[in-house]
Design an enzyme around this catalytic site. Sequence first.
Site, mmCIF file in Angstrom:
data_model
loop_
_atom_site.group_PDB
_atom_site.id
_atom_site.type_symbol
_atom_site.label_atom_id
_atom_site.label_comp_id
_atom_site.label_asym_id
_atom_site.label_seq_id
_atom_site.Cartn_x
_atom_site.Cartn_y
_atom_site.Cartn_z
ATOM 1 N N GLU A 46 0.573 -1.006 -0.056
ATOM 2 C CA GLU A 46 -0.217 0.298 0.405
ATOM 3 C C GLU A 46 0.728 0.997 0.262
ATOM 4 O O GLU A 46 0.647 2.005 -0.977
ATOM 5 C CB GLU A 46 -0.988 0.111 0.795
ATOM 6 C CG GLU A 46 -2.083 -1.438 1.144
ATOM 7 C CD GLU A 46 -1.345 -2.982 2.327
ATOM 8 O OE1 GLU A 46 -2.035 -2.316 3.369
ATOM 9 O OE2 GLU A 46 0.105 -2.385 2.188
ATOM 10 N N GLU A 294 9.260 -33.895 -0.406
ATOM 11 C CA GLU A 294 9.343 -34.156 -1.857
ATOM 12 C C GLU A 294 8.909 -35.910 -1.168
ATOM 13 O O GLU A 294 10.117 -36.846 -2.184
ATOM 14 C CB GLU A 294 10.122 -33.250 -1.734
ATOM 15 C CG GLU A 294 10.209 -32.074 -3.087
ATOM 16 C CD GLU A 294 11.077 -32.092 -4.111
ATOM 17 O OE1 GLU A 294 11.469 -33.162 -5.202
ATOM 18 O OE2 GLU A 294 11.188 -31.034 -5.119
#
Length: 364
Positions: A46, A294
């Site tokens: 922002e 994994e």
Amino acid sequence: MAQALGLARRAEGRTAPNPPVGAVVVRRGRVVGLGFHAAAGRPHAEVIALDQAGLKARGADLYVTLEPCNHTGRTPPCTEKIIAAGVGRVIFSQPDPNPGVAGGGGERLRRAGIQVESGLLAERGAELLRPFSKLVTASRPFVSLKMAASLDGRIATAAGQSQWLTGPKAKRWLHRLRDRCEAIMVGRGTVTIDDPALTTRLERGRGQNPLRVILDSSLSLDPGARVVTGPREGGPAGGGCLVFCSPQAPGQQRRALEAAGTEVMALPGGEGGIDPLAALRELGRRGVMHLLLEGGPEVAASFLRAGLVDEILFLLAPRLIGGRAAPGLIGGAGLPKLDSGAKLGRMRLRRLGPDLLVQALVEP
């Protein structure tokens, strides 16, 4: 909002322990400011977008992917910047999931007379925010279980050959995924069989390396393995190697691994090895938001049994391997009943060249 989400995704895997956030300032139908949060300690989305907009921010609409913060951390509250800029309306996709600050930003803006709306492109916003949400609500990373198998569910031949099951497009997808995760984890068996580098290898050397985490209760990891000798630099969690072992692991082997530049940490034991929740809590303490798990099959079974897998990412190659001795995707003792297994939400199917990616969230 779609543009803001696209901006936020440019910083995925780089903002931990903060969320990736994008912002767009629009005045009279024209974009006058763009921004995204690049890293912890750097300006919020922002602030960047409003600074770019300058005086054009007065009376403008601010689109932001996450409810603006109303607390002081490494940077001042974004709400005060928004109020000072004279923004007329703020639209955010997702409320802040952090229980300690949820709702504070929107309420502060409303009290200042700014129109506030939420929920725009909510599903896409929630997907972007999942790792951060998991960290602030459960004190652990969001866990994506990625495995590759033949169409009949074998991850290797009976002789142990597994490289490479999938094709070039699937490999590129995997390395882009590694680039967006702060850490990647495998068991010691996977290191012994495949000697993987577990690094990010994108075109022209782009991408960042995740922290490489090895579960090795007996601490039998070879100090010369590629996961040990690989790069030391990486993303927010570092690109080095961290080994979790049991308190009973031999001290001589620990000293050898530490001499090779690896961090070794003893954790409580669990069924068949390291307690998976203890490992995740330690990674959460280090600010890891997204963990890529994994495998191999025993590690996958351990995390699934503990209910700690949030998403599955299975790559299926157009091959048939067969054989009773060929290992499957999930190890362990198996389930006694069908209804006791992990249930998946809506599945997404995607072609990656000749291979098929199956993606789904695991229901709690």
